[in-house]
Design an enzyme around this catalytic site. Structure first.
Site, PDB file in Angstrom:
ATOM      1  N   CYS A 116       0.817  -1.206   0.000  1.00 43.19           N
ATOM      2  CA  CYS A 116       0.000   0.000   0.000  1.00 43.19           C
ATOM      3  C   CYS A 116       0.859   1.270   0.000  1.00 43.19           C
ATOM      4  O   CYS A 116       1.606   1.509  -0.916  1.00 43.19           O
ATOM      5  CB  CYS A 116      -0.981  -0.039   1.173  1.00 43.19           C
ATOM      6  N   HIS A 117       0.781   2.076   1.037  1.00 40.55           N
ATOM      7  CA  HIS A 117       1.529   3.329   1.133  1.00 40.55           C
ATOM      8  C   HIS A 117       2.973   3.143   1.600  1.00 40.55           C
ATOM      9  O   HIS A 117       3.692   4.119   1.780  1.00 40.55           O
ATOM     10  CB  HIS A 117       0.815   4.301   2.076  1.00 40.55           C
TER      11      HIS A 117
END
Length: 182
Positions: A116-117
């Site tokens: 994800c991030h």
């Protein structure tokens, strides 16, 4: 063989993206060490989508104790690295010791999992991704490309020792591939 895996995170980590890898590693008999800028109880969060909002929402989730601080990390003690997403990567990347910790896993070709991030962490060590490919949450595409890496529009991607995942729904495949590399 039991491995020792470092999980780098901090407050506002996506709950599923830290708990799922942590418990999967323990389930397989590995040692999982949660590290944060300071040794403390972390506040995890849940990101989800609602039909009337253009981006994700954030709500508080479970608390989670970190085992050690970044200053206590000797990266040579670990066989692999996982970086969960959420908002934690945005602020943990500012810690002075983080670049050397992350770079160690790439220069020694140890397994690295980023979901994800998590890719935001790589902006402080862009040299480790130059010429490589990975996936991440779609809003992180500019950060991936800023490192000199190629953004892959797939839920999972493996490039050498780097396993990357788009978001928390991809955790089963992400962990299966990370454990295979480990």
């Amino acid at each position: 063989m039991m491995a020792k895996v470092l999980i780098l995170t901090g407050d506002a980590v996506e709950a599923l993206e830290v708990f799922y890898p942590y418990y999967r590693l323990l389930e397989e008999g590995h040692e999982a060490v949660i590290a944060a800028p300071t040794k403390k109880r972390l506040q995890t969060v849940v990101h989800d989508f609602e039909p009337h909002i253009d981006t994700f929402t954030e709500k508080h989730a479970y608390g989670l104790d970190s085992h050690i601080s970044f200053d206590e990390i000797n990266p040579t003690d670990y066989d692999g690295l996982i970086i969960p997403g959420g908002r934690a990567p945005e602020h943990i990347r500012m810690h002075g010791k983080l670049p050397d910790i992350v770079r160690h896993f790439f220069t020694t070709n140890k397994p690295v999992g980023a979901i994800c991030h998590a890719t935001l962490v790589f902006n402080v060590v862009p040299d480790v991704l130059k010429g490589r490919s990975l996936t991440a949450f779609s809003n992180c595409r500019p950060e991936v490309e800023a490192t000199g890496a190629r953004y892959i529009e797939e839920p999972l991607h493996t490039d050498g020792n780097l396993v990357s995942g788009h978001a928390w729904p991809d955790l089963p495949g992400f962990m299966k591939e990370f454990l295979r590399l480990l």
